[in-house]
Write a protein that holds these residues in place. Sequence first.
Motif, PDB file in Angstrom:
ATOM      1  N   MET A   1       0.834  -1.202   0.000  1.00 16.74           N
ATOM      2  CA  MET A   1       0.000   0.000   0.000  1.00 16.74           C
ATOM      3  C   MET A   1       0.877   1.264   0.000  1.00 16.74           C
ATOM      4  N   GLU A   2       0.499   2.249  -0.791  1.00 15.79           N
ATOM      5  CA  GLU A   2       1.270   3.491  -0.859  1.00 15.79           C
ATOM      6  C   GLU A   2       1.135   4.287   0.433  1.00 15.79           C
ATOM      7  N   LYS A   3       2.247   4.849   0.874  1.00 17.96           N
ATOM      8  CA  LYS A   3       2.173   5.677   2.080  1.00 17.96           C
ATOM      9  C   LYS A   3       1.578   7.038   1.729  1.00 17.96           C
ATOM     10  N   ASP A   4       1.000   7.658   2.730  1.00 19.81           N
ATOM     11  CA  ASP A   4       0.389   8.967   2.523  1.00 19.81           C
ATOM     12  C   ASP A   4       1.409  10.060   2.871  1.00 19.81           C
ATOM     13  N   PHE A   5       1.807  10.826   1.884  1.00 14.71           N
ATOM     14  CA  PHE A   5       2.752  11.906   2.130  1.00 14.71           C
ATOM     15  C   PHE A   5       2.100  13.277   1.940  1.00 14.71           C
ATOM     16  N   SER A   6       0.778  13.312   2.130  1.00 14.36           N
ATOM     17  CA  SER A   6       0.099  14.591   1.903  1.00 14.36           C
ATOM     18  C   SER A   6       0.567  15.677   2.872  1.00 14.36           C
ATOM     19  N   GLN A   7       1.222  15.252   3.960  1.00 12.77           N
ATOM     20  CA  GLN A   7       1.793  16.255   4.879  1.00 12.77           C
ATOM     21  C   GLN A   7       2.873  17.094   4.178  1.00 12.77           C
ATOM     22  N   LEU A   8       3.363  16.607   3.034  1.00  3.61           N
ATOM     23  CA  LEU A   8       4.396  17.368   2.309  1.00  3.61           C
ATOM     24  C   LEU A   8       3.795  18.428   1.390  1.00  3.61           C
ATOM     25  N   ASP A   9       2.491  18.370   1.198  1.00  4.84           N
ATOM     26  CA  ASP A   9       1.874  19.229   0.181  1.00  4.84           C
ATOM     27  C   ASP A   9       2.122  20.712   0.424  1.00  4.84           C
ATOM     28  N   GLU A  10       2.098  21.091   1.690  1.00  6.47           N
ATOM     29  CA  GLU A  10       2.294  22.510   1.999  1.00  6.47           C
ATOM     30  C   GLU A  10       3.674  22.983   1.526  1.00  6.47           C
ATOM     31  N   ILE A  11       4.695  22.155   1.777  1.00  8.01           N
ATOM     32  CA  ILE A  11       6.056  22.491   1.333  1.00  8.01           C
ATOM     33  C   ILE A  11       6.094  22.541  -0.196  1.00  8.01           C
ATOM     34  N   LEU A  12       5.480  21.553  -0.824  1.00  7.99           N
ATOM     35  CA  LEU A  12       5.531  21.478  -2.290  1.00  7.99           C
ATOM     36  C   LEU A  12       4.869  22.713  -2.911  1.00  7.99           C
ATOM     37  N   GLU A  13       3.784  23.136  -2.304  1.00  2.49           N
ATOM     38  CA  GLU A  13       3.092  24.321  -2.839  1.00  2.49           C
ATOM     39  C   GLU A  13       3.973  25.563  -2.771  1.00  2.49           C
ATOM     40  N   MET A  14       4.773  25.645  -1.707  1.00  2.18           N
ATOM     41  CA  MET A  14       5.664  26.792  -1.521  1.00  2.18           C
ATOM     42  C   MET A  14       6.661  26.915  -2.675  1.00  2.18           C
ATOM     43  N   TYR A  15       7.049  25.765  -3.219  1.00  5.92           N
ATOM     44  CA  TYR A  15       8.105  25.762  -4.235  1.00  5.92           C
ATOM     45  C   TYR A  15       7.567  25.636  -5.654  1.00  5.92           C
ATOM     46  N   ARG A  16       6.284  25.356  -5.769  1.00  3.04           N
ATOM     47  CA  ARG A  16       5.730  25.070  -7.094  1.00  3.04           C
ATOM     48  C   ARG A  16       5.988  26.207  -8.079  1.00  3.04           C
ATOM     49  N   GLY A  17       6.471  25.821  -9.267  1.00  6.62           N
ATOM     50  CA  GLY A  17       6.652  26.789 -10.343  1.00  6.62           C
ATOM     51  C   GLY A  17       7.903  27.640 -10.238  1.00  6.62           C
ATOM     52  N   LYS A  18       8.698  27.429  -9.172  1.00  4.71           N
ATOM     53  CA  LYS A  18       9.911  28.247  -9.028  1.00  4.71           C
ATOM     54  C   LYS A  18      11.114  27.475  -9.573  1.00  4.71           C
ATOM     55  N   PRO A  19      12.070  28.175 -10.154  1.00  4.83           N
ATOM     56  CA  PRO A  19      13.235  27.474 -10.696  1.00  4.83           C
ATOM     57  C   PRO A  19      14.266  27.151  -9.599  1.00  4.83           C
ATOM     58  N   GLY A  20      15.072  26.136  -9.840  1.00  6.86           N
ATOM     59  CA  GLY A  20      16.209  25.820  -8.953  1.00  6.86           C
ATOM     60  C   GLY A  20      15.809  25.490  -7.532  1.00  6.86           C
TER      61      GLY A  20
END
Length: 158
Positions: A1-20
């Motif tokens: 079963m896949e683990k739930d990493f939705s706790q990372l979503d907030e971090i991912l949103e912070m970086y979305r669309g930014k380079p480097g």
Amino acid sequence: MEKDFSQLDEILEMYRGKPGILIPLLQDVQNLLGYLPKDAMRYIAQKMNIPAADIFGVATFYSMFKLKPQGKHIIRICKGTACHVSDADGIKEALIDALQLPEGEDTTQDMHFTLMEVACLGCCSLAPVIMIDDTTYGKLVPESIPPILERYAFEEKQ
Ligand code: FES
């Protein structure tokens, strides 16, 4: 079963669309999880539309990234030249013995200590040197190791 990493979503949103962003993003994820589990890297790849190979490449290239869970205390043993010629190998053996680390393992079973080798710790006049978390111990002999480790065992019971 896949683990739930939705706790990372907030971090991912912070970086979305930014380079480097890969290195700071992985640092933030590691700060949150304590290390970079493979499944978390796959989750990031999928969510951020970054090739998984790029993420694994960065995570394995930089020594600051940990791919396995780390112990509560990090012991760094210096393998620089000054320490090497001052019996760093003997100190390492004493650490492995005292920590009862099975071959190929760097973290104790109780997750109390992780042992890692590093290049010069910058205090060669104290060779051979280890650091436990932020504390430096120098001019060591193998017999120095058990009492040093005991301090950490003692602290835990306070
Ligand atoms: S070589 Fe060990 S501290 Fe420099």
